[in-house]
Design a protein around this motif. Sequence first.
Motif, PDB file in Angstrom:
ATOM      1  N   ALA A 217      38.393  35.396  47.572  1.00 12.70           N
ATOM      2  CA  ALA A 217      37.401  36.078  46.423  1.00 12.70           C
ATOM      3  C   ALA A 217      37.140  37.691  45.689  1.00 12.70           C
ATOM      4  N   LEU A 218      38.266  38.451  46.604  1.00 16.04           N
ATOM      5  CA  LEU A 218      38.004  39.876  46.010  1.00 16.04           C
ATOM      6  C   LEU A 218      37.467  39.630  44.420  1.00 16.04           C
ATOM      7  N   PRO A 219      37.151  40.615  43.293  1.00 17.98           N
ATOM      8  CA  PRO A 219      37.911  40.838  42.143  1.00 17.98           C
ATOM      9  C   PRO A 219      38.682  41.666  42.457  1.00 17.98           C
ATOM     10  N   HIS A 239      44.219  50.750  46.957  1.00 16.42           N
ATOM     11  CA  HIS A 239      44.173  49.133  46.053  1.00 16.42           C
ATOM     12  C   HIS A 239      45.162  48.501  46.328  1.00 16.42           C
ATOM     13  N   ILE A 240      45.050  47.463  46.700  1.00 18.16           N
ATOM     14  CA  ILE A 240      45.479  46.226  47.362  1.00 18.16           C
ATOM     15  C   ILE A 240      46.808  46.195  46.141  1.00 18.16           C
ATOM     16  N   ARG A 241      48.117  45.983  47.436  1.00 15.97           N
ATOM     17  CA  ARG A 241      49.281  46.337  46.866  1.00 15.97           C
ATOM     18  C   ARG A 241      49.594  45.198  46.609  1.00 15.97           C
ATOM     19  N   GLU A 242      49.142  44.199  48.256  1.00 10.02           N
ATOM     20  CA  GLU A 242      49.872  43.065  47.786  1.00 10.02           C
ATOM     21  C   GLU A 242      48.947  41.804  49.094  1.00 10.02           C
ATOM     22  N   ILE A 243      48.871  41.145  48.870  1.00 10.08           N
ATOM     23  CA  ILE A 243      47.893  40.391  49.890  1.00 10.08           C
ATOM     24  C   ILE A 243      49.395  38.689  49.991  1.00 10.08           C
ATOM     25  N   ALA A 244      48.881  38.874  51.840  1.00  4.53           N
ATOM     26  CA  ALA A 244      50.041  37.219  52.201  1.00  4.53           C
ATOM     27  C   ALA A 244      50.075  35.472  51.580  1.00  4.53           C
ATOM     28  N   PRO A 245      50.657  35.826  51.164  1.00  3.10           N
ATOM     29  CA  PRO A 245      50.085  34.132  49.898  1.00  3.10           C
ATOM     30  C   PRO A 245      49.938  32.726  51.182  1.00  3.10           C
ATOM     31  N   GLN A 246      49.821  33.035  51.987  1.00  4.25           N
ATOM     32  CA  GLN A 246      49.617  32.312  53.567  1.00  4.25           C
ATOM     33  C   GLN A 246      48.419  33.022  54.600  1.00  4.25           C
ATOM     34  N   ALA A 247      47.372  32.489  54.925  1.00  3.64           N
ATOM     35  CA  ALA A 247      47.219  32.891  56.465  1.00  3.64           C
ATOM     36  C   ALA A 247      47.687  32.467  57.609  1.00  3.64           C
ATOM     37  N   SER A 279      32.323  46.022  46.400  1.00  5.68           N
ATOM     38  CA  SER A 279      32.492  45.696  44.805  1.00  5.68           C
ATOM     39  C   SER A 279      31.662  46.978  43.999  1.00  5.68           C
ATOM     40  N   PRO A 280      31.862  47.252  43.907  1.00  4.48           N
ATOM     41  CA  PRO A 280      30.787  48.013  41.804  1.00  4.48           C
ATOM     42  C   PRO A 280      30.183  46.802  41.009  1.00  4.48           C
ATOM     43  N   ILE A 281      28.715  47.438  41.414  1.00  2.00           N
ATOM     44  CA  ILE A 281      27.171  46.657  41.376  1.00  2.00           C
ATOM     45  C   ILE A 281      26.404  47.392  40.310  1.00  2.00           C
ATOM     46  N   ALA A 282      25.765  46.952  39.661  1.00  2.00           N
ATOM     47  CA  ALA A 282      24.659  47.943  38.338  1.00  2.00           C
ATOM     48  C   ALA A 282      23.785  48.597  39.522  1.00  2.00           C
ATOM     49  N   GLU A 283      23.410  49.747  39.127  1.00  2.44           N
ATOM     50  CA  GLU A 283      21.934  50.554  40.210  1.00  2.44           C
ATOM     51  C   GLU A 283      21.541  49.427  40.800  1.00  2.44           C
ATOM     52  N   HIS A 284      21.063  49.684  42.034  1.00  3.16           N
ATOM     53  CA  HIS A 284      20.348  49.290  42.773  1.00  3.16           C
ATOM     54  C   HIS A 284      19.721  49.631  43.793  1.00  3.16           C
TER      55      HIS A 284
END
Length: 360
Positions: A217-219, A239-247, A279-284
Amino acid sequence: MNRPSLYRLGILPLTAALLLGCSEKKPPEPVRPALYIVVQPQLADQLGRFAGNIEARYESTLGFRVPGRIVRRYYDVGAVVRKGDILANLDPTDQQNQLRSAQGDLAKVQAQLINAQATARRQQELFNRGVGAQAQLDTAQANLKTTAASMQQAVAAVNQARDQLSYCDLRADHDAVITQWKAEAGQVVSIGEEVVTLARPEIKEAVIDLPGPLAEALPKGIEFLVAGQLDPNVNTTAHIREIAPQADSATRTRRTRLTLDQTPPAFRLGSSVSVTVSSPIAEHFELPLTALQETDGHSRVWIIDPHAKTVSPHDVNVLRRDGQTVLLAGGLKGGDYVVSAGVNSLTSGQKVRLDKESSQ
């Protein structure tokens, strides 16, 4: 002549009226102390914090190209080695015997070649004088070619045996840091069996294991904060370079490799880091639930004017309630003094006292 009385002159009634007016004046409204917090905006939603390690982007695992028994290891884990350095040795006895055998075969073939050359030369001379037979000349020349071919084969065998002997030395194929030994001195290893792992230190990255649902679910373009566990002040973004395709079958996590935007010197290979996912979001703004007042379907907070020491209500939008806190948007800005308790007893313009000891 009699002096006029005070009552007839009107002095006594006037004095009584003044005294009565003074007694009816309202006392000043008491200044109540106010618990408050100074709010700061949040621009990112914290998705979690995970432990990780600093690893090299490029690693290679080396093994011997010949079988044998390891007789010596020259370096320990963490040692820096240069290209061509000998890392470990095998017992070279078998390879030395093979080289001697090949050299003996070569010497034998060399002698045969010399004899074949002499025989071919004599037969040619006899044939040229007319006293030699063509068949004998052909046989001598064929034997010379066969012996020459055997000579090439023997030379190749010697070269191969010499190479096999050199393979008893396990050498580093690039400048690197030893990160793991997988074999010990005295252990018998087969061809290609993993012996040592080398890491290139010039490019480092952070490695963490993320829960499968979160990793999926990572944007796109999400930013990570990587900080040293011993010194959180040493940090950088990644920043993400690589995510393993399988858990992973056991933990159900996915190995994630992060490219560091900067590499602080304290981020050595193998050092532990703490990785925060946001995760960046609107000011709160996040406030205690006690700072929120809800009346007639409206949500509001009370803001203190630090100069006039008065309070005033401001409408806000409630984004989320979480236990004892509430997430708000609108109606606030960074640095506002917000009353954090007792909001239901406030009135607009009421005087308050800012007690630093009671501030949160």
